[in-house]
Structure formats: structure tokens, C-alpha cells
Design a protein around this motif. Structure first.
Motif, PDB file in Angstrom:
ATOM      1  N   MET A   1       0.841  -1.211   0.000  1.00 20.12           N
ATOM      2  CA  MET A   1       0.000   0.000   0.000  1.00 20.12           C
ATOM      3  C   MET A   1       0.873   1.258   0.000  1.00 20.12           C
ATOM      4  SD  MET A   1      -2.328   1.482   3.077  1.00 20.12           S
ATOM      5  CE  MET A   1      -3.546   0.226   3.159  1.00 20.12           C
ATOM      6  N   ILE A   2       0.446   2.229  -0.797  1.00 19.71           N
ATOM      7  CA  ILE A   2       1.146   3.515  -0.786  1.00 19.71           C
ATOM      8  C   ILE A   2       0.123   4.608  -0.446  1.00 19.71           C
ATOM      9  CG2 ILE A   2       1.125   3.366  -3.326  1.00 19.71           C
ATOM     10  CD1 ILE A   2       3.351   5.374  -3.379  1.00 19.71           C
ATOM     11  N   VAL A   3       0.492   5.493   0.457  1.00 18.88           N
ATOM     12  CA  VAL A   3      -0.423   6.559   0.879  1.00 18.88           C
ATOM     13  C   VAL A   3       0.096   7.889   0.339  1.00 18.88           C
ATOM     14  CG1 VAL A   3      -1.455   7.741   2.847  1.00 18.88           C
ATOM     15  CG2 VAL A   3      -0.966   5.309   2.984  1.00 18.88           C
ATOM     16  N   VAL A   4      -0.790   8.631  -0.299  1.00 18.85           N
ATOM     17  CA  VAL A   4      -0.381   9.913  -0.885  1.00 18.85           C
ATOM     18  C   VAL A   4      -1.089  11.049  -0.152  1.00 18.85           C
ATOM     19  CG1 VAL A   4      -0.220  11.258  -3.015  1.00 18.85           C
ATOM     20  CG2 VAL A   4      -0.238   8.761  -3.132  1.00 18.85           C
ATOM     21  N   PHE A   5      -0.325  11.877   0.534  1.00 17.23           N
ATOM     22  CA  PHE A   5      -0.858  13.105   1.128  1.00 17.23           C
ATOM     23  C   PHE A   5      -0.530  14.230   0.153  1.00 17.23           C
ATOM     24  CE2 PHE A   5       0.158  10.454   4.846  1.00 17.23           C
ATOM     25  CZ  PHE A   5      -1.039  10.506   5.548  1.00 17.23           C
ATOM     26  N   TYR A   6      -1.522  15.017  -0.218  1.00 19.99           N
ATOM     27  CA  TYR A   6      -1.228  16.058  -1.208  1.00 19.99           C
ATOM     28  C   TYR A   6      -1.986  17.349  -0.910  1.00 19.99           C
ATOM     29  CZ  TYR A   6      -5.817  14.933  -3.117  1.00 19.99           C
ATOM     30  OH  TYR A   6      -7.165  14.729  -3.254  1.00 19.99           O
ATOM     31  N   TYR A   7      -1.363  18.454  -1.315  1.00 19.18           N
ATOM     32  CA  TYR A   7      -2.059  19.739  -1.329  1.00 19.18           C
ATOM     33  C   TYR A   7      -1.892  20.330  -2.720  1.00 19.18           C
ATOM     34  CZ  TYR A   7      -3.450  24.546  -0.708  1.00 19.18           C
ATOM     35  OH  TYR A   7      -4.093  25.750  -0.870  1.00 19.18           O
ATOM     36  N   PRO A  23       1.599   3.566 -12.613  1.00 23.15           N
ATOM     37  CA  PRO A  23       2.148   2.203 -12.768  1.00 23.15           C
ATOM     38  C   PRO A  23       1.959   1.355 -11.522  1.00 23.15           C
ATOM     39  CG  PRO A  23       3.780   3.870 -13.375  1.00 23.15           C
ATOM     40  CD  PRO A  23       2.637   4.596 -12.746  1.00 23.15           C
ATOM     41  N   LEU A  24       1.959   1.993 -10.366  1.00 23.26           N
ATOM     42  CA  LEU A  24       1.765   1.243  -9.115  1.00 23.26           C
ATOM     43  C   LEU A  24       0.346   0.698  -9.053  1.00 23.26           C
ATOM     44  CD1 LEU A  24       3.664   3.980  -7.334  1.00 23.26           C
ATOM     45  CD2 LEU A  24       4.193   1.624  -6.792  1.00 23.26           C
ATOM     46  N   ALA A  25      -0.616   1.576  -9.361  1.00 26.85           N
ATOM     47  CA  ALA A  25      -2.022   1.161  -9.317  1.00 26.85           C
ATOM     48  C   ALA A  25      -2.270   0.062 -10.339  1.00 26.85           C
ATOM     49  CB  ALA A  25      -2.918   2.370  -9.570  1.00 26.85           C
ATOM     50  N   GLU A  26      -1.676   0.219 -11.530  1.00 25.87           N
ATOM     51  CA  GLU A  26      -1.881  -0.787 -12.585  1.00 25.87           C
ATOM     52  C   GLU A  26      -1.303  -2.148 -12.192  1.00 25.87           C
ATOM     53  OE1 GLU A  26      -2.076   2.315 -16.347  1.00 25.87           O
ATOM     54  OE2 GLU A  26      -0.302   1.054 -16.108  1.00 25.87           O
ATOM     55  N   ALA A  27      -0.261  -2.109 -11.369  1.00 23.74           N
ATOM     56  CA  ALA A  27       0.355  -3.371 -10.939  1.00 23.74           C
ATOM     57  C   ALA A  27      -0.361  -3.958  -9.726  1.00 23.74           C
ATOM     58  CB  ALA A  27       1.819  -3.138 -10.619  1.00 23.74           C
ATOM     59  N   GLY A  28      -1.408  -3.282  -9.284  1.00 18.30           N
ATOM     60  CA  GLY A  28      -2.214  -3.844  -8.192  1.00 18.30           C
ATOM     61  C   GLY A  28      -1.889  -3.297  -6.815  1.00 18.30           C
ATOM     62  N   THR A  29      -0.953  -2.346  -6.736  1.00 12.05           N
ATOM     63  CA  THR A  29      -0.664  -1.735  -5.430  1.00 12.05           C
ATOM     64  C   THR A  29      -1.832  -0.831  -5.053  1.00 12.05           C
ATOM     65  OG1 THR A  29       1.692  -1.704  -5.955  1.00 12.05           O
ATOM     66  CG2 THR A  29       0.985  -0.274  -4.153  1.00 12.05           C
ATOM     67  N   GLU A  30      -2.262  -0.938  -3.812  1.00 17.65           N
ATOM     68  CA  GLU A  30      -3.349  -0.067  -3.363  1.00 17.65           C
ATOM     69  C   GLU A  30      -2.795   1.347  -3.154  1.00 17.65           C
ATOM     70  OE1 GLU A  30      -6.660   0.330   0.192  1.00 17.65           O
ATOM     71  OE2 GLU A  30      -5.191  -1.277   0.277  1.00 17.65           O
ATOM     72  N   LYS A  77      -0.116   0.309   7.827  1.00 14.13           N
ATOM     73  CA  LYS A  77       0.869  -0.629   7.276  1.00 14.13           C
ATOM     74  C   LYS A  77       1.417  -0.189   5.911  1.00 14.13           C
ATOM     75  CE  LYS A  77       0.425  -4.660   9.941  1.00 14.13           C
ATOM     76  NZ  LYS A  77      -0.346  -4.082  11.024  1.00 14.13           N
ATOM     77  N   ALA A  78       1.264   1.061   5.563  1.00 14.40           N
ATOM     78  CA  ALA A  78       1.715   1.527   4.242  1.00 14.40           C
ATOM     79  C   ALA A  78       3.199   1.228   4.040  1.00 14.40           C
ATOM     80  CB  ALA A  78       1.470   3.022   4.119  1.00 14.40           C
ATOM     81  N   GLU A  79       3.519   0.743   2.839  1.00 13.87           N
ATOM     82  CA  GLU A  79       4.938   0.462   2.553  1.00 13.87           C
ATOM     83  C   GLU A  79       5.682   1.741   2.204  1.00 13.87           C
ATOM     84  OE1 GLU A  79       2.857  -2.117   0.022  1.00 13.87           O
ATOM     85  OE2 GLU A  79       4.504  -3.562   0.013  1.00 13.87           O
ATOM     86  N   LEU A  80       4.923   2.722   1.733  1.00 16.08           N
ATOM     87  CA  LEU A  80       5.557   3.981   1.329  1.00 16.08           C
ATOM     88  C   LEU A  80       4.547   5.119   1.464  1.00 16.08           C
ATOM     89  CD1 LEU A  80       8.233   5.026  -0.052  1.00 16.08           C
ATOM     90  CD2 LEU A  80       6.968   4.977  -2.186  1.00 16.08           C
ATOM     91  N   VAL A  81       5.042   6.275   1.870  1.00 20.98           N
ATOM     92  CA  VAL A  81       4.195   7.472   1.938  1.00 20.98           C
ATOM     93  C   VAL A  81       4.741   8.474   0.935  1.00 20.98           C
ATOM     94  CG1 VAL A  81       3.465   9.407   3.399  1.00 20.98           C
ATOM     95  CG2 VAL A  81       3.662   7.113   4.381  1.00 20.98           C
ATOM     96  N   ILE A 200       9.542  -1.003  -4.169  1.00 19.88           N
ATOM     97  CA  ILE A 200       8.591  -1.610  -3.218  1.00 19.88           C
ATOM     98  C   ILE A 200       8.644  -3.137  -3.337  1.00 19.88           C
ATOM     99  CG2 ILE A 200       6.138  -1.866  -2.620  1.00 19.88           C
ATOM    100  CD1 ILE A 200       5.716   1.048  -3.328  1.00 19.88           C
ATOM    101  N   GLU A 201       8.640  -3.615  -4.586  1.00 17.98           N
ATOM    102  CA  GLU A 201       8.661  -5.082  -4.790  1.00 17.98           C
ATOM    103  C   GLU A 201       9.899  -5.715  -4.150  1.00 17.98           C
ATOM    104  OE1 GLU A 201       6.221  -4.985  -8.993  1.00 17.98           O
ATOM    105  OE2 GLU A 201       8.386  -5.367  -9.035  1.00 17.98           O
TER     106      GLU A 201
END
Ligand SMILES: Cc1cc2nc3c(=O)[nH]c(=O)nc-3n(C[C@H](O)[C@H](O)[C@H](O)COP(=O)(O)O)c2cc1C
Length: 302
Positions: A1-7, A23-30, A77-81, A200-201
Motif C-alpha cells: 500500500m502507498i499513501v499519498v498526502f497532497y495539497y 504504474p503502481l495502481a496498474e500493478a495492483g498496489t493499493e 501498514k503503508a509500505e511507502l508514503v 517496493i517489490e
């Protein structure tokens, strides 16, 4: 899972983030999206006075408000922010500053791997340093820094950004190009997502920034270095000078805010071309290589 905080005000920073995450979303990463909403709202397009009146607090790191509560459920549990935003007055934008100062955000980010993405005009050095310092203090582990910037010459982008931010006109005209990060550069930002996906992989973030840099994550323009360093120092003096007359939106400081506007005009359109010439004439004195390493690479916080 990757979490994006944005302004974002215009949507530009979000467009960049979406392309990177594609590309992350297309590969199935939430991919979980969390907008940063400051309690103090900022207009877009800006009214000229409010634009310049936001300067002292931005430069001095004194955001006038916090942010609306963020939802942290399900993202522990996000793998990346990914933190996505922009520079204002050679500093992180006020909403980004409010975000970094929020206690829940600090607690959440502690120990997390973070990529900072800046979609700005072309002056991002001091923003990068400030974000690095925030993340270091929070004990987050910054593993990436990506900058998307306007590739037009400095004076041209200064004109187009004013037209965009103050009058809402982003598109090109017969004299000036479109404002902001070029569409093609936003489209191409998906290549950074490919690199992040592999990191991430493999769970290998140590080599992420060098790989992002090799893919062009930061276009380091040495001539901007002197302008930004000097500008940042001068801005500090101006910010204190203005705040002596009052705080955020205090009408008593109006004259000083207006004086700053004229100062900025002169610096941008009269002084900066000579400063750039001076920079190139004295190039060896500026330790460009050292600054480039400091501003583009990331030392691990671990
Ligand atoms: C108040 C203000 C100050 C800005 N100062 C800078 C700056 O110092 N350096 C820079 O590269 N861009 C600067 N910009 C441009 C922003 O970084 C950004 O590219 C633009 O506002 C669009 O971002 P958005 O995604 O919020 O719409 C400034 C914008 C605003 C509104």
C-alpha cells in the motif's frame, strides 16, 4: 500500500502524483489518497494583496492555521508514503508546513519511508532542505525527492506564473508559453512510478533516489542556486521587517507588504539577470558539486 498526502490549488500537484502512481495502481498496489486541507483557506486565483501578505509567515515557517483532521484508519501498514506539494516563497507552501507540524501526522510518519514530490516553478532548493529537516525531526526516513518544474527560462516563467496565479490564465498566448509544469513532463512522470514500484517489490529503498535521479527526477540548474540562496536570506530580513507591523492579514502591515512587492519586481526583472551572469563568472567559487550532492541525494535517517 502507498499513501499519498497532497495539497494543490490548481490541481497540478495532484496530476503529477496521479501520473507517478499510475504504474503502481496498474500493478495492483493499493494507492490511498489523503488531501491536506488547511483550516485557513487560500484563494485561487489569488488576490494580489493576499498573495504577498502570505509571504512573511511562509518564509518564517509560521503557518497561520493547522489542517483539518486527517483519516489515518487503515493506512498504518503503508509500505511507502508520498507527500506531494509545492514551494511558496522559496519555502514549503503554508499547507505543507501545517501538515508537517500536525502532531498526528508526526506520529504517523515516524519510521515511515517517505518520497517528497514538489511541483513548482523552478525554485525548490530551500523547500527541499526544509522538508528534509521536517522529516528528519519527525524521524521519518526520506527515500526519495522528485521535482517537477517549469522548464521555461526564469523570467518567462516568472511572468506566466503571475498571470496564472493572480489571473487564472494558464494557457499560452501569442507571446508567452503556458504556465506551470509542461503537460508532457507530467505525462512522463509515470517513469518515476515504475522505479518506485520496483523498489517496493524488492523492498530496497536505499538505491531509490540514485535511480530516480538517473531517470531525471531533479533537473539541477546551478544558476538558480545563487538566486535562491541569496533570495532566501533577503526574504528572511523582509519577513521580520513586515511582521514588526503585525501578523497574518493585519492591515497595519500593508505598506510594508506593498514595499516587498516592489522589491520583488526589481529583484526578479532587474537584479536576477545580472546575478546569473555574476554566478557564471565566479562559478568555481560556488562549490556547485557539493551543493548538488546535498540537495539531490538523501542521507538515510536510519
Ligand atoms: C504564494 C505562492 C508562492 C510561490 N512561490 C514559489 C517559489 O518560491 N518557487 C517556485 O518554484 N514556485 C513558487 N510558486 C508556484 C508553486 O510552487 C506551484 O507551482 C503553483 O502554485 C501551482 O501549484 P498547485 O499544485 O498548488 O496548483 C508559488 C506559488 C504561490 C501560490
Amino acid at each position: 500500500m502507498i499513501v499519498v498526502f497532497y495539497y494543490t490549488q490548481s490541481g497540478q500537484a495532484l496530476d503529477v502524483a496521479k501520473r507517478i502512481c499510475q504504474p503502481l495502481a496498474e500493478a495492483g498496489t493499493e494507492v490511498v489518497w489523503r488531501p491536506i486541507i488547511p483550516q485557513q483557506t487560500y484563494p485561487f486565483p489569488w488576490n494580489k494583496y493576499e498573495f504577498f501578505d502570505s509571504f512573511p509567515e511562509t518564509r518564517l515557517g509560521m503557518p497561520p492555521s493547522g489542517i483539518q483532521p486527517l483519516d489515518f484508519s487503515g493506512i498504518e501498514k503503508a509500505e511507502l508514503v508520498m507527500i506531494v506539494g509545492q514551494s511558496w516563497f522559496l519555502s514549503p507552501s503554508l499547507p505543507l508546513q501545517s501538515f508537517f507540524e500536525n502532531e498526528q501526522v508526526k506520529a504517523y510518519l515516524e519510521g515511515k519511508k517517505v518520497v517528497f514530490v514538489n511541483a513548482c516553478r523552478n525554485m525548490w532548493l530551500m523547500t527541499g532542505r526544509a522538508v528534509k529537516a521536517y522529516l528528519h525531526e519527525i524521524k521519518a526516513c526520506q527515500v526519495g525527492h522528485i521535482v517537477l518544474q517549469d522548464t521555461a527560462p526564469n523570467l518567462i516563467s516568472a511572468l506566466t506564473i503571475v498571470r496564472w496565479l493572480l489571473y487564472g490564465k494558464k494557457q499560452s498566448s501569442w507571446l508567452l508559453p503556458a504556465a506551470g509544469v509542461r503537460k508532457a513532463d507530467i505525462e512522463d512522470a509515470s517513469r518515476f512510478g515504475d522505479i518506485i514500484k520496483i523498489a517496493i517489490e524488492k523492498n530496497d529503498f536505499q538505491h531509490l533516489q540514485p535511480q530516480l535521479l538517473a531517470a531525471g527526477a531533479i533537473d539541477y540548474k546551478p544558476s538558480i542556486l545563487l538566486l535562491e540562496k541569496t533570495g532566501h536570506r533577503m526574504f528572511g530580513h523582509w519577513a521580520h521587517f513586515i511582521r514588526k507591523r503585525g501578523g497574518f492579514r493585519d492591515p497595519c502591515r500593508r505598506t510594508r507588504v506593498n514595499l516587498f512587492f516592489y522589491y520583488l519586481l526589481v529583484v526578479l526583472f532587474v537584479v536576477s539577470p545580472f546575478a546569473q551572469l555574476f554566478f557564471y563568472l565566479t562559478y568555481p567559487l560556488h562549490c556547485v558539486g557539493k551543493h548538488k550532492r546535498e540537495d539531490c541525494y538523501i542521507e538515510s535517517n536510519n
